[in-house]
Design a protein around this motif. Sequence first.
Motif, PDB file in Angstrom:
ATOM      1  N   GLN A 149       0.819  -1.243   0.010  1.00  0.00           N
ATOM      2  CA  GLN A 149       0.030  -0.121   0.099  1.00  0.00           C
ATOM      3  C   GLN A 149       0.792   1.315  -0.073  1.00  0.00           C
ATOM      4  O   GLN A 149       1.934   1.314   0.670  1.00  0.00           O
ATOM      5  N   ARG A 150       0.513   2.251  -0.662  1.00  0.00           N
ATOM      6  CA  ARG A 150       1.254   3.390  -0.707  1.00  0.00           C
ATOM      7  C   ARG A 150       0.107   4.519  -0.620  1.00  0.00           C
ATOM      8  O   ARG A 150      -1.078   4.399  -1.025  1.00  0.00           O
ATOM      9  N   ALA A 151       0.483   5.262   0.600  1.00  0.00           N
ATOM     10  CA  ALA A 151      -0.666   6.360   0.970  1.00  0.00           C
ATOM     11  C   ALA A 151      -0.123   7.441   1.509  1.00  0.00           C
ATOM     12  O   ALA A 151       1.304   7.533   1.981  1.00  0.00           O
ATOM     13  N   GLN A 152      -0.659   8.400   1.516  1.00  0.00           N
ATOM     14  CA  GLN A 152      -0.506  10.070   2.035  1.00  0.00           C
ATOM     15  C   GLN A 152      -1.252  10.197   3.109  1.00  0.00           C
ATOM     16  O   GLN A 152      -2.506  10.341   3.210  1.00  0.00           O
ATOM     17  N   THR A 153      -0.497  10.655   4.273  1.00  0.00           N
ATOM     18  CA  THR A 153      -1.370  11.055   5.564  1.00  0.00           C
ATOM     19  C   THR A 153      -0.917  12.563   5.713  1.00  0.00           C
ATOM     20  O   THR A 153       0.109  13.236   5.497  1.00  0.00           O
ATOM     21  N   ASN A 154      -1.821  13.179   6.408  1.00  0.00           N
ATOM     22  CA  ASN A 154      -1.942  14.740   6.696  1.00  0.00           C
ATOM     23  C   ASN A 154      -1.731  14.915   8.232  1.00  0.00           C
ATOM     24  O   ASN A 154      -2.326  13.989   8.876  1.00  0.00           O
ATOM     25  N   ASN A 157       1.338  19.222  12.051  1.00  0.00           N
ATOM     26  CA  ASN A 157       2.657  19.588  12.510  1.00  0.00           C
ATOM     27  C   ASN A 157       3.484  20.434  11.177  1.00  0.00           C
ATOM     28  O   ASN A 157       2.929  20.609  10.090  1.00  0.00           O
ATOM     29  N   SER A 158       4.606  20.862  11.313  1.00  0.00           N
ATOM     30  CA  SER A 158       5.034  21.624  10.432  1.00  0.00           C
ATOM     31  C   SER A 158       5.666  20.563   9.147  1.00  0.00           C
ATOM     32  O   SER A 158       6.263  21.293   8.315  1.00  0.00           O
ATOM     33  N   ASN A 159       5.738  19.452   9.740  1.00  0.00           N
ATOM     34  CA  ASN A 159       6.426  18.415   8.569  1.00  0.00           C
ATOM     35  C   ASN A 159       5.490  18.143   7.314  1.00  0.00           C
ATOM     36  O   ASN A 159       5.827  17.893   6.245  1.00  0.00           O
ATOM     37  N   GLY A 160       4.043  18.708   7.524  1.00  0.00           N
ATOM     38  CA  GLY A 160       3.158  18.554   6.485  1.00  0.00           C
ATOM     39  C   GLY A 160       2.809  17.145   5.924  1.00  0.00           C
ATOM     40  O   GLY A 160       2.960  16.400   6.734  1.00  0.00           O
ATOM     41  N   PRO A 161       2.358  16.999   4.845  1.00  0.00           N
ATOM     42  CA  PRO A 161       1.829  15.406   4.501  1.00  0.00           C
ATOM     43  C   PRO A 161       3.033  14.928   4.287  1.00  0.00           C
ATOM     44  O   PRO A 161       3.928  15.112   3.976  1.00  0.00           O
ATOM     45  N   LYS A 162       2.563  13.493   4.582  1.00  0.00           N
ATOM     46  CA  LYS A 162       3.573  12.400   4.654  1.00  0.00           C
ATOM     47  C   LYS A 162       3.313  11.313   3.882  1.00  0.00           C
ATOM     48  O   LYS A 162       2.284  10.645   3.911  1.00  0.00           O
ATOM     49  N   LEU A 163       4.284  11.005   2.947  1.00  0.00           N
ATOM     50  CA  LEU A 163       3.697   9.964   1.945  1.00  0.00           C
ATOM     51  C   LEU A 163       4.948   8.791   2.143  1.00  0.00           C
ATOM     52  O   LEU A 163       5.947   8.828   2.386  1.00  0.00           O
TER      53      LEU A 163
END
Length: 528
Positions: A149-154, A157-163
Amino acid sequence: MRTGHGRSVFPLTVSVNQARMHPDHPLSLLSPPRGHKPALKTVAWTVLPLFLVLAGCAVGPDYVRPKIDMPVAYKEQGPWKTAEPGQIDNNQRWWEAYGDPVLNDLIAQADAANQNIRFAEAQYRQAQAAAQAARAGFWPTVGASAGAQRAQTNSNNSNGPKLGDTYSVGLNASWEPDVWGAIRRSVEASDAITQSGAANLAAARLSIQATLAQDYLQLRITDQLKDLYVRTVAGYARSLQLTTNQYQAGVAFRSDVAQAQTQLLTAQAQLIDLDATRNQLEHAIAILTGKPPAAFTLDAAPADAALQATLPPIPTGLPSDLLERRPDIASAERLAAAANAEIGVAKAAFFPTLVLGASGGYSSLAFAQLFNTPSRVWSLGAALAGTLFDGGFRSARSAQATAVFDASVAQYKQTVLGGFQEVEDNLSTLRVLDQESAVQAQAITAAQLAERLALSQYRAGTATYLAVVTTQAASLAAQRTGVQLLGRQLLASVALIKAVGGGWHVGAPSPSVATAAAPAPAVSAHTN
């Protein structure tokens, strides 16, 4: 332990889970802290003794064969004992008692190719498969899974979206212990239905065999009637020639010639009519042997030949235990047993279910680290669930199962009574026909003597031709009745053999009900 009718329980779910997962796995929060004693071990020691006790329970009534009040003896003849359906004996070749090799060959063809037998055999295999499927409930269900699975989470924090990627592979298993015996009752019902299917297969085979034997014997009786009419037509032709000569000599009337012609033509028409009956019987035999009528021919018996088949003797005092082998009675009794087991299945729904589950495998955010030790994950769990309210659904299903059992018991008893009626009817018919045949034989002798005397007197001029016609008609009617009586005796004997389950004597039980499904060897389509 046997448990009776249960009441509805509150909706309850109790689960115990323990997992060891990768630190980054979302379910890692379920991992117990180090040094904490696993809760599963404590619960297991609490639940295991209760489970062992409940595992012996099977709700619903145990099956008892329905009781039937029986007379102490046949009305017609023979001793009597309470009938109990036993194993079907498929090894009795009862048709060989008639001593006709053509009949033996035809029944072998029917066993190999009749479509009704094939249909019953397929239904028997279907019941066997259903019983095997029911037994599968005793075992856990095990599955395997793999995923990427490949997913993007929001996040806020300042890191922003994480893929990121997630990879997993593992095994899982679940098992529902048969605490209340629902699976055992289902297997019990399926086994009974399978045994009923074996009996139905034997019943189909016996029915085809008996029908074929009756059609064949009736065809041979038709051949005997045709032979009688051929001889009668030849005799009437000689009488017509005699009357014509007498008329030409001036010692007979023209009406005598007309009477002789009428008698001859009537006999010829009746001889032709017998062909329709024979053709229909031949077509029926073709279908019973699994062939189209156009591909089947059954040659007529030689002229003036005696009937090949002989009437088998009926043993004095036919034992009633032969009814134990009647396939329809055995099938009806097994259906009653299956219906009784279904009551237990319906009652088991009133109790909560216990489901045990386990899974294990690997889960990682990087495929290269998927099978590393830190990526191992596993879980164990148990869940107990029950129903509080279902609108009376389970009560209705229980009442329905009870009604089905009552109906099957009534059907079983009616089948037994019907079987005894068939035996009594055919015993009575054979006894009466035996007496009638003895009297008819005397009538034939007297009618033939009267015919000869009348013809002699006519030749001598001391009797009219009307007397000859009358005695000839009486002689033909007597002989035709004699042949028809023999046919009725043969048909009644086949019906009696069928009524007692196939054969006069109780043979050794078949080694397996699977024998009933074994097809007979193939034979040729043409029968001489």
